[in-house]
Design a protein around this motif. Structure first.
Motif, PDB file in Angstrom:
ATOM      1  N   ARG A  71      75.806   6.090  79.879  1.00  0.00           N
ATOM      2  CA  ARG A  71      74.419   6.497  79.808  1.00  0.00           C
ATOM      3  C   ARG A  71      73.823   5.661  79.070  1.00  0.00           C
ATOM      4  O   ARG A  71      72.379   5.671  79.892  1.00  0.00           O
ATOM      5  CB  ARG A  71      74.201   7.018  78.017  1.00  0.00           C
ATOM      6  CG  ARG A  71      75.179   8.284  78.019  1.00  0.00           C
ATOM      7  CD  ARG A  71      74.374   9.599  78.441  1.00  0.00           C
ATOM      8  NE  ARG A  71      75.531  10.895  78.269  1.00  0.00           N
ATOM      9  CZ  ARG A  71      76.749  11.099  79.056  1.00  0.00           C
ATOM     10  NH1 ARG A  71      77.308   9.794  80.233  1.00  0.00           N
ATOM     11  NH2 ARG A  71      77.709  12.308  79.192  1.00  0.00           N
ATOM     12  N   VAL A  72      73.630   4.204  79.017  1.00  0.00           N
ATOM     13  CA  VAL A  72      73.179   3.474  79.092  1.00  0.00           C
ATOM     14  C   VAL A  72      72.272   2.358  80.225  1.00  0.00           C
ATOM     15  O   VAL A  72      71.625   2.037  80.568  1.00  0.00           O
ATOM     16  CB  VAL A  72      72.801   1.360  78.073  1.00  0.00           C
ATOM     17  CG1 VAL A  72      72.636   0.618  78.183  1.00  0.00           C
ATOM     18  CG2 VAL A  72      73.247   2.562  76.663  1.00  0.00           C
ATOM     19  N   ALA A  73      73.483   2.618  81.172  1.00  0.00           N
ATOM     20  CA  ALA A  73      73.915   1.639  82.562  1.00  0.00           C
ATOM     21  C   ALA A  73      72.531   2.698  83.400  1.00  0.00           C
ATOM     22  O   ALA A  73      71.800   2.222  84.258  1.00  0.00           O
ATOM     23  CB  ALA A  73      74.834   1.909  83.142  1.00  0.00           C
ATOM     24  N   ALA A  74      73.009   4.001  82.766  1.00  0.00           N
ATOM     25  CA  ALA A  74      72.305   5.417  84.269  1.00  0.00           C
ATOM     26  C   ALA A  74      71.067   4.585  83.413  1.00  0.00           C
ATOM     27  O   ALA A  74      69.689   4.871  84.861  1.00  0.00           O
ATOM     28  CB  ALA A  74      72.678   6.286  83.353  1.00  0.00           C
ATOM     29  N   TRP A 113      77.280   1.296  86.004  1.00  0.00           N
ATOM     30  CA  TRP A 113      77.302   2.769  85.882  1.00  0.00           C
ATOM     31  C   TRP A 113      78.503   3.393  86.570  1.00  0.00           C
ATOM     32  O   TRP A 113      79.245   4.294  86.000  1.00  0.00           O
ATOM     33  CB  TRP A 113      76.102   3.272  86.338  1.00  0.00           C
ATOM     34  CG  TRP A 113      75.166   4.873  86.012  1.00  0.00           C
ATOM     35  CD1 TRP A 113      76.567   5.450  85.317  1.00  0.00           C
ATOM     36  CD2 TRP A 113      74.530   5.796  86.334  1.00  0.00           C
ATOM     37  NE1 TRP A 113      75.999   7.240  85.401  1.00  0.00           N
ATOM     38  CE2 TRP A 113      74.033   7.090  87.034  1.00  0.00           C
ATOM     39  CE3 TRP A 113      73.529   5.189  87.490  1.00  0.00           C
ATOM     40  CZ2 TRP A 113      73.862   8.104  86.995  1.00  0.00           C
ATOM     41  CZ3 TRP A 113      72.311   6.069  87.732  1.00  0.00           C
ATOM     42  CH2 TRP A 113      72.779   7.778  87.460  1.00  0.00           C
ATOM     43  N   ALA A 114      78.525   2.852  87.556  1.00  0.00           N
ATOM     44  CA  ALA A 114      80.350   3.249  88.339  1.00  0.00           C
ATOM     45  C   ALA A 114      81.120   2.843  87.498  1.00  0.00           C
ATOM     46  O   ALA A 114      81.833   3.659  87.814  1.00  0.00           O
ATOM     47  CB  ALA A 114      79.468   2.806  89.856  1.00  0.00           C
ATOM     48  N   ALA A 115      81.266   1.684  87.341  1.00  0.00           N
ATOM     49  CA  ALA A 115      82.546   1.321  86.626  1.00  0.00           C
ATOM     50  C   ALA A 115      83.011   1.805  85.160  1.00  0.00           C
ATOM     51  O   ALA A 115      83.936   2.528  85.194  1.00  0.00           O
ATOM     52  CB  ALA A 115      81.920  -0.687  85.971  1.00  0.00           C
ATOM     53  N   ALA A 116      81.715   2.276  84.524  1.00  0.00           N
ATOM     54  CA  ALA A 116      82.406   2.765  83.213  1.00  0.00           C
ATOM     55  C   ALA A 116      82.339   4.434  83.592  1.00  0.00           C
ATOM     56  O   ALA A 116      83.151   4.923  82.644  1.00  0.00           O
ATOM     57  CB  ALA A 116      81.085   2.738  81.978  1.00  0.00           C
ATOM     58  N   THR A 117      81.894   5.066  84.531  1.00  0.00           N
ATOM     59  CA  THR A 117      82.247   6.496  84.726  1.00  0.00           C
ATOM     60  C   THR A 117      83.766   6.523  85.348  1.00  0.00           C
ATOM     61  O   THR A 117      84.005   7.461  84.712  1.00  0.00           O
ATOM     62  CB  THR A 117      81.168   6.863  86.201  1.00  0.00           C
ATOM     63  OG1 THR A 117      79.803   6.591  85.339  1.00  0.00           O
ATOM     64  CG2 THR A 117      81.635   8.531  86.860  1.00  0.00           C
TER      65      THR A 117
END
Length: 457
Positions: A71-74, A113-117
């Motif tokens: 969420r934070v990265a987004a 964002w991609a890695a955390a998802t």
């Protein structure tokens, strides 16, 4: 739109970065640690998804933390794209140096964002089948990605965020930054459309639309302020960018607050259910998130009264200090929002007739366990150590997803022979629903206690 609008010859070297203040890294680390602590405390209050699992603390703690990181990265991706596209646009279509630094930062945010998802999706699957991530049956992965809302959100979100990572690094034009911003907002909406509590609301389309507006407005508001603090420090960049953001922030604050309250009301079902919900863990989280938004409105009002005039006079220090405090409150509010989304909402008064006791047996097609006790998942039939849990009606001839998170192999055997499926322990699989609409009672051959009804529409 021509290709040159999005991809233009890359400037030689990176744009020069203003010297970072010495307090920046400690402040970011402290804010991150505080957000994680607040998230875990919120999950404990709301009864969210931190219970025991085969993956131990890696899954129980790692999954919500990765959700917060995503969420934070987004928000960071959206904010930096907004800064470049609208808050500090360049002349003659080319990005100003500060805006160019922002889109390069957007590439980094999108990569996180991609890695955390992706990692969060792995832990979600681990929790779903109750197998440690390092021992997952890989045959379950394509089923998870293709047949569950959470899996589809992971697949599409990871791919799209990865595309944003690559695209942002080559973006040197204002038109490209605007496309980048539109793409980031679209990716942000994927979990809203494919997963979450909104799928359980009585008015699904209205609830999804309301929650989508809420998420977009909040991301623009929080991300824009973050980008201003980090990238608006170049000489001459702060004042015009803050002036533009101030107008946008006012609109976002109103929309975020209004849509959040409306979404909560739609989810809880009816007006009498709201006071009752406030006494639950979910209600306390809702109150905390609302209080955070109210505090942000007050801080924003003080910005307009006190710090913006000083900024126009060439004294940016007060604005930066005040904005840093505001950003900390925003991150705390995001942590509470993640805990709220992962916590089961209370049962509404409208879910059963007045004056009647709760049903002793599960009601076909209306088992809240399938949607909430297992988080943001959507599967047809869940199996635990005690019984079956049917999520809801299925379409005739469609594939029904079954998750067995128990240690016991079971069967899903229709009383009239319409289907008979062996479901090994700790696996995810699918079977075809009957072509004819109707109610299909089923049981497991291993125990007479495992019975339920599959409704085919």
């Amino acid at each position: 739109m021509t290709r040159a609008a999005l991809v233009a010859p890359v400037e030689s070297g990176r744009p020069s970065e203003p010297v970072r203040p010495p307090w920046l890294v400690p402040a970011v680390l402290g804010t991150g640690i505080g957000a994680v602590v607040l998230l875990l405390a919120g999950l404990a209050v709301g009864g969210g998804s931190t219970g025991p699992s085969a993956g131990g603390p890696v899954v129980a703690w790692g999954e919500p933390v990765l959700t917060l990181a995503s969420r934070v990265a987004a928000v960071g991706t959206v904010g930096t794209a907004l800064f470049a596209a609208a808050l500090l646009p360049g002349r003659a279509g080319a990005l100003a140096p500060a805006a160019r630094r922002a889109v390069l930062a957007a590439s980094g945010w999108a990569a996180v964002w991609a890695a955390a998802t992706a990692l969060g999706g792995l832990l979600t699957l681990s929790r779903l089948v109750d197998v440690a991530p390092w021992a997952l049956p890989w045959s379950s992965v394509p089923l998870f990605l293709g047949t569950t809302g959470a899996g589809q959100a992971v697949l599409l979100g990871t791919a799209a965020a990865g595309l944003l990572t690559v695209t942002a690094r080559r973006c040197t034009r204002v038109a490209g930054a605007r496309l980048l911003l539109a793409g980031a907002l679209a990716v942000l909406l994927l979990p809203v459309l494919l997963t979450g509590h909104s799928s359980a609301a009585d008015d699904h389309l209205l609830t999804v639309a309301t929650l989508g507006v809420h998420v977009v407005a909040a991301a623009l508001w929080i991300g824009g302020l973050l980008a201003l603090l980090v990238h608006g420090r170049a000489p001459g960049a702060a004042a015009p960018a803050v002036a533009r953001f101030s107008r946008l922030a006012l609109v976002c604050a109103v929309v975020t607050g209004g849509s959040g309250l409306l979404a909560a009301g739609l989810l809880l079902g009816d007006v009498p259910a709201v006071p009752a919900a406030l006494g639950t863990g979910y209600g306390w989280l809702l109150i905390g998130k609302t209080a955070g938004l109210a505090a942000l409105v007050v801080l924003g009002h003080q910005h307009r009264r006190r710090t913006l005039p000083r900024l126009r006079e060439g004294r940016p220090g007060a604005f930066r200090r005040f904005a840093a405090v505001e950003l900390v409150v925003m991150v705390a509010t995001v942590a509470l929002a993640v805990a709220l989304a992962a916590s089961p909402p209370p049962a509404t008064a409208s879910s059963q007739p007045a004056g009647t006791a709760a049903p002793a047996a599960p009601v076909a097609g209306a088992d809240p366990m399938a949607g909430h006790d297992h988080g943001e998942l959507s599967v047809g039939v869940l199996v635990d150590a005690e019984r079956f849990h049917v999520a809801g009606p299925v379409a005739a001839g469609s594939r029904v997803t079954v998750s067995n998170g128990s240690d016991q192999p079971v069967t899903i055997t229709a009383a009239e022979g319409a289907f008979d499926v062996d479901v090994p322990a700790r696996t995810l699989l699918t079977f075809l629903a009957p072509e004819q609409a109707g109610e299909y009672p089923f049981r497991s051959r291993h125990s007479s206690a495992f019975t339920d009804v599959l409704v085919v529409e």
